[in-house]
Scaffold this active site. Structure first.
Site, PDB file in Angstrom:
ATOM      1  N   ASN A  88       0.879  -1.176   0.000  1.00 30.57           N
ATOM      2  CA  ASN A  88       0.000   0.000   0.000  1.00 30.57           C
ATOM      3  C   ASN A  88       0.910   1.218   0.000  1.00 30.57           C
ATOM      4  O   ASN A  88       1.456   1.602   1.029  1.00 30.57           O
ATOM      5  CB  ASN A  88      -0.889  -0.032   1.252  1.00 30.57           C
ATOM      6  CG  ASN A  88      -1.819   1.157   1.325  1.00 30.57           C
ATOM      7  OD1 ASN A  88      -1.778   2.059   0.478  1.00 30.57           O
ATOM      8  ND2 ASN A  88      -2.662   1.179   2.339  1.00 30.57           N
ATOM      9  N   LYS A 103       3.360   0.868   3.073  1.00 30.23           N
ATOM     10  CA  LYS A 103       2.957  -0.188   4.013  1.00 30.23           C
ATOM     11  C   LYS A 103       3.069  -1.519   3.286  1.00 30.23           C
ATOM     12  O   LYS A 103       2.781  -1.595   2.090  1.00 30.23           O
ATOM     13  CB  LYS A 103       1.491  -0.001   4.440  1.00 30.23           C
ATOM     14  CG  LYS A 103       1.277   1.018   5.512  1.00 30.23           C
ATOM     15  CD  LYS A 103      -0.165   0.895   6.041  1.00 30.23           C
ATOM     16  CE  LYS A 103      -0.616   2.191   6.645  1.00 30.23           C
ATOM     17  NZ  LYS A 103      -2.041   2.369   6.708  1.00 30.23           N
ATOM     18  N   ARG A 136      -2.702  -2.119  -3.222  1.00 31.28           N
ATOM     19  CA  ARG A 136      -3.913  -1.349  -2.970  1.00 31.28           C
ATOM     20  C   ARG A 136      -3.894  -0.121  -3.879  1.00 31.28           C
ATOM     21  O   ARG A 136      -2.895   0.612  -3.942  1.00 31.28           O
ATOM     22  CB  ARG A 136      -3.948  -0.884  -1.520  1.00 31.28           C
ATOM     23  CG  ARG A 136      -5.159  -0.033  -1.273  1.00 31.28           C
ATOM     24  CD  ARG A 136      -5.030   0.778  -0.031  1.00 31.28           C
ATOM     25  NE  ARG A 136      -6.222   1.591   0.151  1.00 31.28           N
ATOM     26  CZ  ARG A 136      -6.227   2.726   0.824  1.00 31.28           C
ATOM     27  NH1 ARG A 136      -5.122   3.185   1.363  1.00 31.28           N
ATOM     28  NH2 ARG A 136      -7.337   3.406   0.955  1.00 31.28           N
ATOM     29  N   HIS A 190     -13.099   2.411   0.553  1.00 31.49           N
ATOM     30  CA  HIS A 190     -13.040   1.354   1.583  1.00 31.49           C
ATOM     31  C   HIS A 190     -13.601   0.024   1.091  1.00 31.49           C
ATOM     32  O   HIS A 190     -14.038  -0.816   1.886  1.00 31.49           O
ATOM     33  CB  HIS A 190     -13.807   1.773   2.867  1.00 31.49           C
ATOM     34  CG  HIS A 190     -13.166   2.906   3.612  1.00 31.49           C
ATOM     35  ND1 HIS A 190     -13.895   3.954   4.150  1.00 31.49           N
ATOM     36  CD2 HIS A 190     -11.873   3.161   3.902  1.00 31.49           C
ATOM     37  CE1 HIS A 190     -13.077   4.804   4.743  1.00 31.49           C
ATOM     38  NE2 HIS A 190     -11.844   4.347   4.602  1.00 31.49           N
ATOM     39  N   LEU A 246     -14.924   2.684  10.336  1.00 33.63           N
ATOM     40  CA  LEU A 246     -14.547   3.895  11.070  1.00 33.63           C
ATOM     41  C   LEU A 246     -13.077   3.851  11.443  1.00 33.63           C
ATOM     42  O   LEU A 246     -12.679   3.227  12.437  1.00 33.63           O
ATOM     43  CB  LEU A 246     -15.400   4.017  12.344  1.00 33.63           C
ATOM     44  CG  LEU A 246     -16.916   3.842  12.178  1.00 33.63           C
ATOM     45  CD1 LEU A 246     -17.614   3.870  13.534  1.00 33.63           C
ATOM     46  CD2 LEU A 246     -17.489   4.929  11.261  1.00 33.63           C
ATOM     47  N   ARG A 275     -10.989  15.162   8.297  1.00 32.63           N
ATOM     48  CA  ARG A 275     -11.872  15.571   7.182  1.00 32.63           C
ATOM     49  C   ARG A 275     -13.256  15.934   7.702  1.00 32.63           C
ATOM     50  O   ARG A 275     -13.777  15.290   8.617  1.00 32.63           O
ATOM     51  CB  ARG A 275     -12.012  14.426   6.163  1.00 32.63           C
ATOM     52  CG  ARG A 275     -10.771  14.218   5.337  1.00 32.63           C
ATOM     53  CD  ARG A 275     -10.929  13.019   4.421  1.00 32.63           C
ATOM     54  NE  ARG A 275      -9.826  12.111   4.588  1.00 32.63           N
ATOM     55  CZ  ARG A 275      -9.842  10.818   4.283  1.00 32.63           C
ATOM     56  NH1 ARG A 275     -10.933  10.269   3.771  1.00 32.63           N
ATOM     57  NH2 ARG A 275      -8.784  10.070   4.465  1.00 32.63           N
ATOM     58  N   ASN A 292     -12.865  -0.757  18.246  1.00 34.65           N
ATOM     59  CA  ASN A 292     -12.328  -0.529  19.593  1.00 34.65           C
ATOM     60  C   ASN A 292     -13.140   0.400  20.485  1.00 34.65           C
ATOM     61  O   ASN A 292     -13.030   0.307  21.701  1.00 34.65           O
ATOM     62  CB  ASN A 292     -10.910   0.060  19.489  1.00 34.65           C
ATOM     63  CG  ASN A 292      -9.934  -0.951  18.961  1.00 34.65           C
ATOM     64  OD1 ASN A 292      -9.740  -1.995  19.567  1.00 34.65           O
ATOM     65  ND2 ASN A 292      -9.353  -0.660  17.810  1.00 34.65           N
ATOM     66  N   GLU A 343      -8.150  -5.480   5.449  1.00 33.90           N
ATOM     67  CA  GLU A 343      -8.115  -5.179   4.011  1.00 33.90           C
ATOM     68  C   GLU A 343      -6.974  -5.912   3.307  1.00 33.90           C
ATOM     69  O   GLU A 343      -7.122  -6.353   2.174  1.00 33.90           O
ATOM     70  CB  GLU A 343      -7.960  -3.668   3.810  1.00 33.90           C
ATOM     71  CG  GLU A 343      -9.216  -2.906   4.160  1.00 33.90           C
ATOM     72  CD  GLU A 343      -8.942  -1.596   4.875  1.00 33.90           C
ATOM     73  OE1 GLU A 343      -8.399  -1.654   6.006  1.00 33.90           O
ATOM     74  OE2 GLU A 343      -9.258  -0.541   4.327  1.00 33.90           O
TER      75      GLU A 343
HETATM   76  P1  ADP Z   1      -6.603   4.110   9.316  1.00 34.15           P
HETATM   77  O1  ADP Z   1      -7.861   4.628   8.706  1.00 34.15           O
HETATM   78  O2  ADP Z   1      -5.464   5.081   9.256  1.00 34.15           O
HETATM   79  O3  ADP Z   1      -6.253   2.680   8.899  1.00 34.15           O
HETATM   80  P2  ADP Z   1      -7.394   2.874  11.828  1.00 34.15           P
HETATM   81  O4  ADP Z   1      -8.419   1.985  11.210  1.00 34.15           O
HETATM   82  O5  ADP Z   1      -6.194   2.246  12.451  1.00 34.15           O
HETATM   83  O6  ADP Z   1      -6.936   4.036  10.881  1.00 34.15           O
HETATM   84  O7  ADP Z   1      -8.170   3.730  12.967  1.00 34.15           O
HETATM   85  C1  ADP Z   1      -7.515   4.728  13.691  1.00 34.15           C
HETATM   86  C2  ADP Z   1      -8.502   5.308  14.693  1.00 34.15           C
HETATM   87  O8  ADP Z   1      -8.915   4.266  15.592  1.00 34.15           O
HETATM   88  C3  ADP Z   1      -7.903   6.427  15.540  1.00 34.15           C
HETATM   89  O9  ADP Z   1      -8.823   7.500  15.656  1.00 34.15           O
HETATM   90  C4  ADP Z   1      -7.708   5.740  16.878  1.00 34.15           C
HETATM   91  O10 ADP Z   1      -7.751   6.637  17.965  1.00 34.15           O
HETATM   92  C5  ADP Z   1      -8.906   4.814  16.899  1.00 34.15           C
HETATM   93  N1  ADP Z   1      -8.747   3.800  17.955  1.00 34.15           N
HETATM   94  C6  ADP Z   1      -7.857   2.793  18.016  1.00 34.15           C
HETATM   95  N2  ADP Z   1      -7.971   2.142  19.208  1.00 34.15           N
HETATM   96  C7  ADP Z   1      -8.964   2.756  19.904  1.00 34.15           C
HETATM   97  C8  ADP Z   1      -9.559   2.566  21.185  1.00 34.15           C
HETATM   98  N3  ADP Z   1      -9.159   1.599  22.008  1.00 34.15           N
HETATM   99  N4  ADP Z   1     -10.557   3.405  21.555  1.00 34.15           N
HETATM  100  C9  ADP Z   1     -10.971   4.386  20.746  1.00 34.15           C
HETATM  101  N5  ADP Z   1     -10.463   4.621  19.517  1.00 34.15           N
HETATM  102  C10 ADP Z   1      -9.465   3.827  19.103  1.00 34.15           C
END
Ligand code: ADP
Length: 393
Positions: free
Chosen positions: A6, A13, A84, A173, A202, A234, A328, A378
């Site tokens: 990616n 990545k 990707r 996505h 998200l 954004r 999460n 992904e």
């Molecule tokens: P990307 O879109 O860059 O791949 P990710 O899917 O890794 O990003 O998501 C990143 C987001 O997930 C960040 O806003 C991060 O704070 C949130 N996040 C990760 N772990 C937690 C958690 N335990 N509680 C709340 N938010 C979390």
């Protein structure tokens, strides 16, 4: 094994997927390319090693990856490379084996994704140079949404803009949604082609998609990944009148407003603190008003978009949360579902709290619409497509 790449404008990545064991044997990231402090890190056998990159460009990063693969005896085991690619326009309805025509089409889509596609092309060219004999596959974020009907993908602007300039909603996505669909089919024990879902991806970027009979029928992102939900930096949906308003009032150019909407808005703009959901949850717990404001807006906008996608999806088998926040944040899931109570949604709060750090599963209250947390993957979806198109097992 399949190498998944990616390539972003300042990052690379990668993951090496063992298709038989169905897991990554190596993953990593070269970051801050172009800057003196560029680093590359590898996670291998549960251990993470990082080192500085002497001449930080994408080629140097890929050379460092190749050196590592060779040193670890993995190089000869790689049978195909999957890339990707953010934007495939209307040309790609599925992942494709890369040849000169596919490269030319990705190039054509640069005007639709000027920040992403040029970096992907750089990554593909270097990979073709380092792995000239291996099949290479492009997996497009947009491809899954090519099944959207006209009423979902058109903007109500003069048709000439669509016909002559490709102005329409594309959605993104796609690899995450396809993985979630596959997992949902397994967990719900129902063929993917019979599933109706609303799925919320998200992460730092965020979107919602409606899936009907296993196909994407609408999604919240549009021509670019700016439309829809509140995201890390954004804005999501805004009144396009903002552009002329800021031009008149503050003498801001189109470029300045676009940069502001992409880089200084969303959770960061509203909280005046951070774009990171986890940090904002901590700050909110300590009474930070900006963090509370940003998270409230995030959840409200999410709930409104989920409700909107229900129109497209029809009667759903499940609502899915995925991506870093979706997997999460029990708080975000709970707060957004509270808004959706009139539509038959309610959570089992104990089950909701348990779903974090890779732990997925059902989180709805008994008798309510099923809500499912699925860990996004992904890379695995890209690896599967690559293995299939390259005929490797
Ligand atoms: P990307 O879109 O860059 O791949 P990710 O899917 O890794 O990003 O998501 C990143 C987001 O997930 C960040 O806003 C991060 O704070 C949130 N996040 C990760 N772990 C937690 C958690 N335990 N509680 C709340 N938010 C979390």
């Amino acid at each position: 094994m399949v190498l998944v790449i990616n390539c972003g404008s300042s990052s690379l990545k990668f993951a090496v997927m063992d298709m038989a064991a169905q897991r990554p044997v190596l993953s990593g990231l070269a970051d801050r390319l172009g800057l003196d402090e560029a680093v590359i890190s590898f996670t291998h056998n549960g251990e993470r090693v990082s080192h500085a990159l002497p001449h930080p460009d994408h080629r140097a990063a890929m050379q460092a990856l190749i050196d590592y693969l060779q040193a670890q005896g993995l190089m000869a085991r790689i049978a195909a490379v999957g890339h990707r690619v953010v934007h495939g326009g209307e040309a790609f309805k599925a992942s494709s084996l890369i040849d000169a025509n596919v490269m030319a089409e990705i190039e054509t889509c640069v005007r639709l994704a000027p920040l992403h596609n040029p970096a992907h092309l750089i990554g593909i060219r270097h990979a073709l140079e380092f792995f000239p004999d291996l099949p290479q596959v492009a997996a497009f974020d947009t491809a899954f949404h090519q099944t959207m009907p006209e009423h979902a993908y058109l903007y109500a602007v003069p048709m000439e803009l669509y016909r002559e300039h490709g102005v329409r909603r594309y959605g993104f996505h796609g690899s995450s949604y396809r993985f979630a669909l596959r997992e949902a089919a397994r967990i719900l024990a129902k063929p993917a082609a019979e599933l109706n879902l609303v799925c919320a991806h998200l992460g730092n970027g965020a979107s919602v998609a409606a899936i009907r009979a296993g196909q994407s029928v609408d999604t919240s992102m549009g021509l670019t990944p700016l439309e829809g939900l509140v995201m890390g930096t954004r804005s999501g949906d805004i009144d396009p009148g903002l552009f002329s308003h800021l031009a008149d009032d503050m003498d801001m150019s189109v470029q300045q407003t676009t940069a502001m909407l992409n880089q200084q808005s969303g959770l960061l703009g509203l909280s005046e603190l951070s774009s990171d959901c986890r940090e904002l949850e901590q700050a909110q717990a300590e009474g930070h008003a900006g963090a509370r404001r940003a998270l409230e807006k995030f959840c409200y906008q999410l709930a409104k978009h989920i409700a909107g996608q229900l129109v497209a999806a029809g009667k759903i088998d499940a609502l899915i949360f995925t991506g870093g926040i979706g997997e999460n944040s029990a708080w975000v899931r709970q707060r957004s579902i509270e808004w959706l109570a009139p539509l038959g949604f309610a959570l089992d709060l104990a089950a909701n709290q348990l779903c974090t750090r890779g732990q997925g599963g059902f989180i709805h209250a008994e008798g309510r619409v099923p809500v499912l947390v699925i860990h996004a993957n992904e890379e695995w979806m890209i690896a599967l497509d690559t293995a299939q198109l390259a005929h490797i097992s």
